[in-house]
Design an enzyme around this catalytic site. Sequence first.
Site, PDB file in Angstrom:
ATOM      1  N   ARG A  87      14.123   6.189  -2.677  1.00 20.69           N
ATOM      2  CA  ARG A  87      12.574   6.385  -2.115  1.00 20.69           C
ATOM      3  C   ARG A  87      12.782   7.084  -0.526  1.00 20.69           C
ATOM      4  NH1 ARG A  87       7.408   4.629  -3.909  1.00 20.69           N
ATOM      5  NH2 ARG A  87       5.997   4.843  -2.039  1.00 20.69           N
ATOM      6  N   ASN A 129      -5.710   8.292   7.110  1.00 21.66           N
ATOM      7  CA  ASN A 129      -5.940   7.891   5.609  1.00 21.66           C
ATOM      8  C   ASN A 129      -7.345   7.286   5.398  1.00 21.66           C
ATOM      9  OD1 ASN A 129      -5.293   6.774   3.064  1.00 21.66           O
ATOM     10  ND2 ASN A 129      -5.246   4.746   3.904  1.00 21.66           N
ATOM     11  N   THR A 130      -7.962   7.457   4.270  1.00 21.27           N
ATOM     12  CA  THR A 130      -9.203   6.786   3.958  1.00 21.27           C
ATOM     13  C   THR A 130      -8.820   5.509   2.897  1.00 21.27           C
ATOM     14  OG1 THR A 130     -11.358   6.976   3.384  1.00 21.27           O
ATOM     15  CG2 THR A 130      -9.684   8.532   2.544  1.00 21.27           C
ATOM     16  N   HIS A 131      -9.433   4.533   3.288  1.00 20.18           N
ATOM     17  CA  HIS A 131      -9.065   3.256   2.632  1.00 20.18           C
ATOM     18  C   HIS A 131     -10.865   2.705   1.915  1.00 20.18           C
ATOM     19  CE1 HIS A 131      -7.305  -0.272   0.957  1.00 20.18           C
ATOM     20  NE2 HIS A 131      -8.382  -0.971   1.868  1.00 20.18           N
ATOM     21  N   ASP A 163       0.247   3.659  10.062  1.00 20.76           N
ATOM     22  CA  ASP A 163       1.362   3.264  11.021  1.00 20.76           C
ATOM     23  C   ASP A 163       2.216   2.672   9.696  1.00 20.76           C
ATOM     24  OD1 ASP A 163       0.583   0.757  10.026  1.00 20.76           O
ATOM     25  OD2 ASP A 163       0.338  -0.082  12.073  1.00 20.76           O
TER      26      ASP A 163
END
Length: 222
Positions: A87, A129-131, A163
């Site tokens: 990863r 980011n969009t959540h 974050d």
Amino acid sequence: MDRNPRKGPTVAATTPGPAVKRLVVLVSGSGTNLQALLDEIERAGAESYGARIVAVGADRTGIEGLARAERAGLPTFVCRVKDFATREEWDAALAGAVAAHEPDLVVSAGFMKIVGKEFLARFGGRFVNTHPALLPSFPGAHGVRDALAYGAKVTGCTVHFVDDGVDTGPIIAQGVVEVRDEDDESALHERIKDVERRLLAEVVGRLARNGYRIEGRKVVIQ
Ligand code: GRF
């Protein structure tokens, strides 16, 4: 349970100025949030909007998000976790692929992967980011389903800086959507996405044009 908000240092991020900021957008799916950015930049003109998209990246092939980018004539790249031994290697490769386009801001528009240390070391404080929920409620991959199952009467969307937690970074803006008795996950998600697309396009433009700073958990757009 610790309910104290996470604290962080003050980060000086982008500054205002005449330059048109460079955006790299990351997608994993249908890319309608990417399309909202493309449409708004086209409508306003990059100079007035304050930013232009210079590349679109994805964690998988064969998605409509990449097809939208190609139709818009944008360079694309794909970084699949399964193509890397670890990863960490994937994260470093993704960070390198994004960095090659020298972005001022990176936008995760339905990008369904958690980035790692290397990515955050390079793009922390400028990774948006969009959540599809009102954070800090219902973080994670099933924000719409979880709000519905909980019986929430309002939910919505949150545009925030990323974050090292899952959907825990400083909040930039939120939009509210009422939950209807007859809602299923897909109907509710579509109404959230209506609000989300407008909010994301508006917020990214303001960040780019005005500059901002992050003071602990507080985002101040100048
Ligand atoms: C958005 O609701 C985003 O918040 C969520 O996935 C959806 C992406 O939609 N993580 P699209 O690919 O932009 O159409």
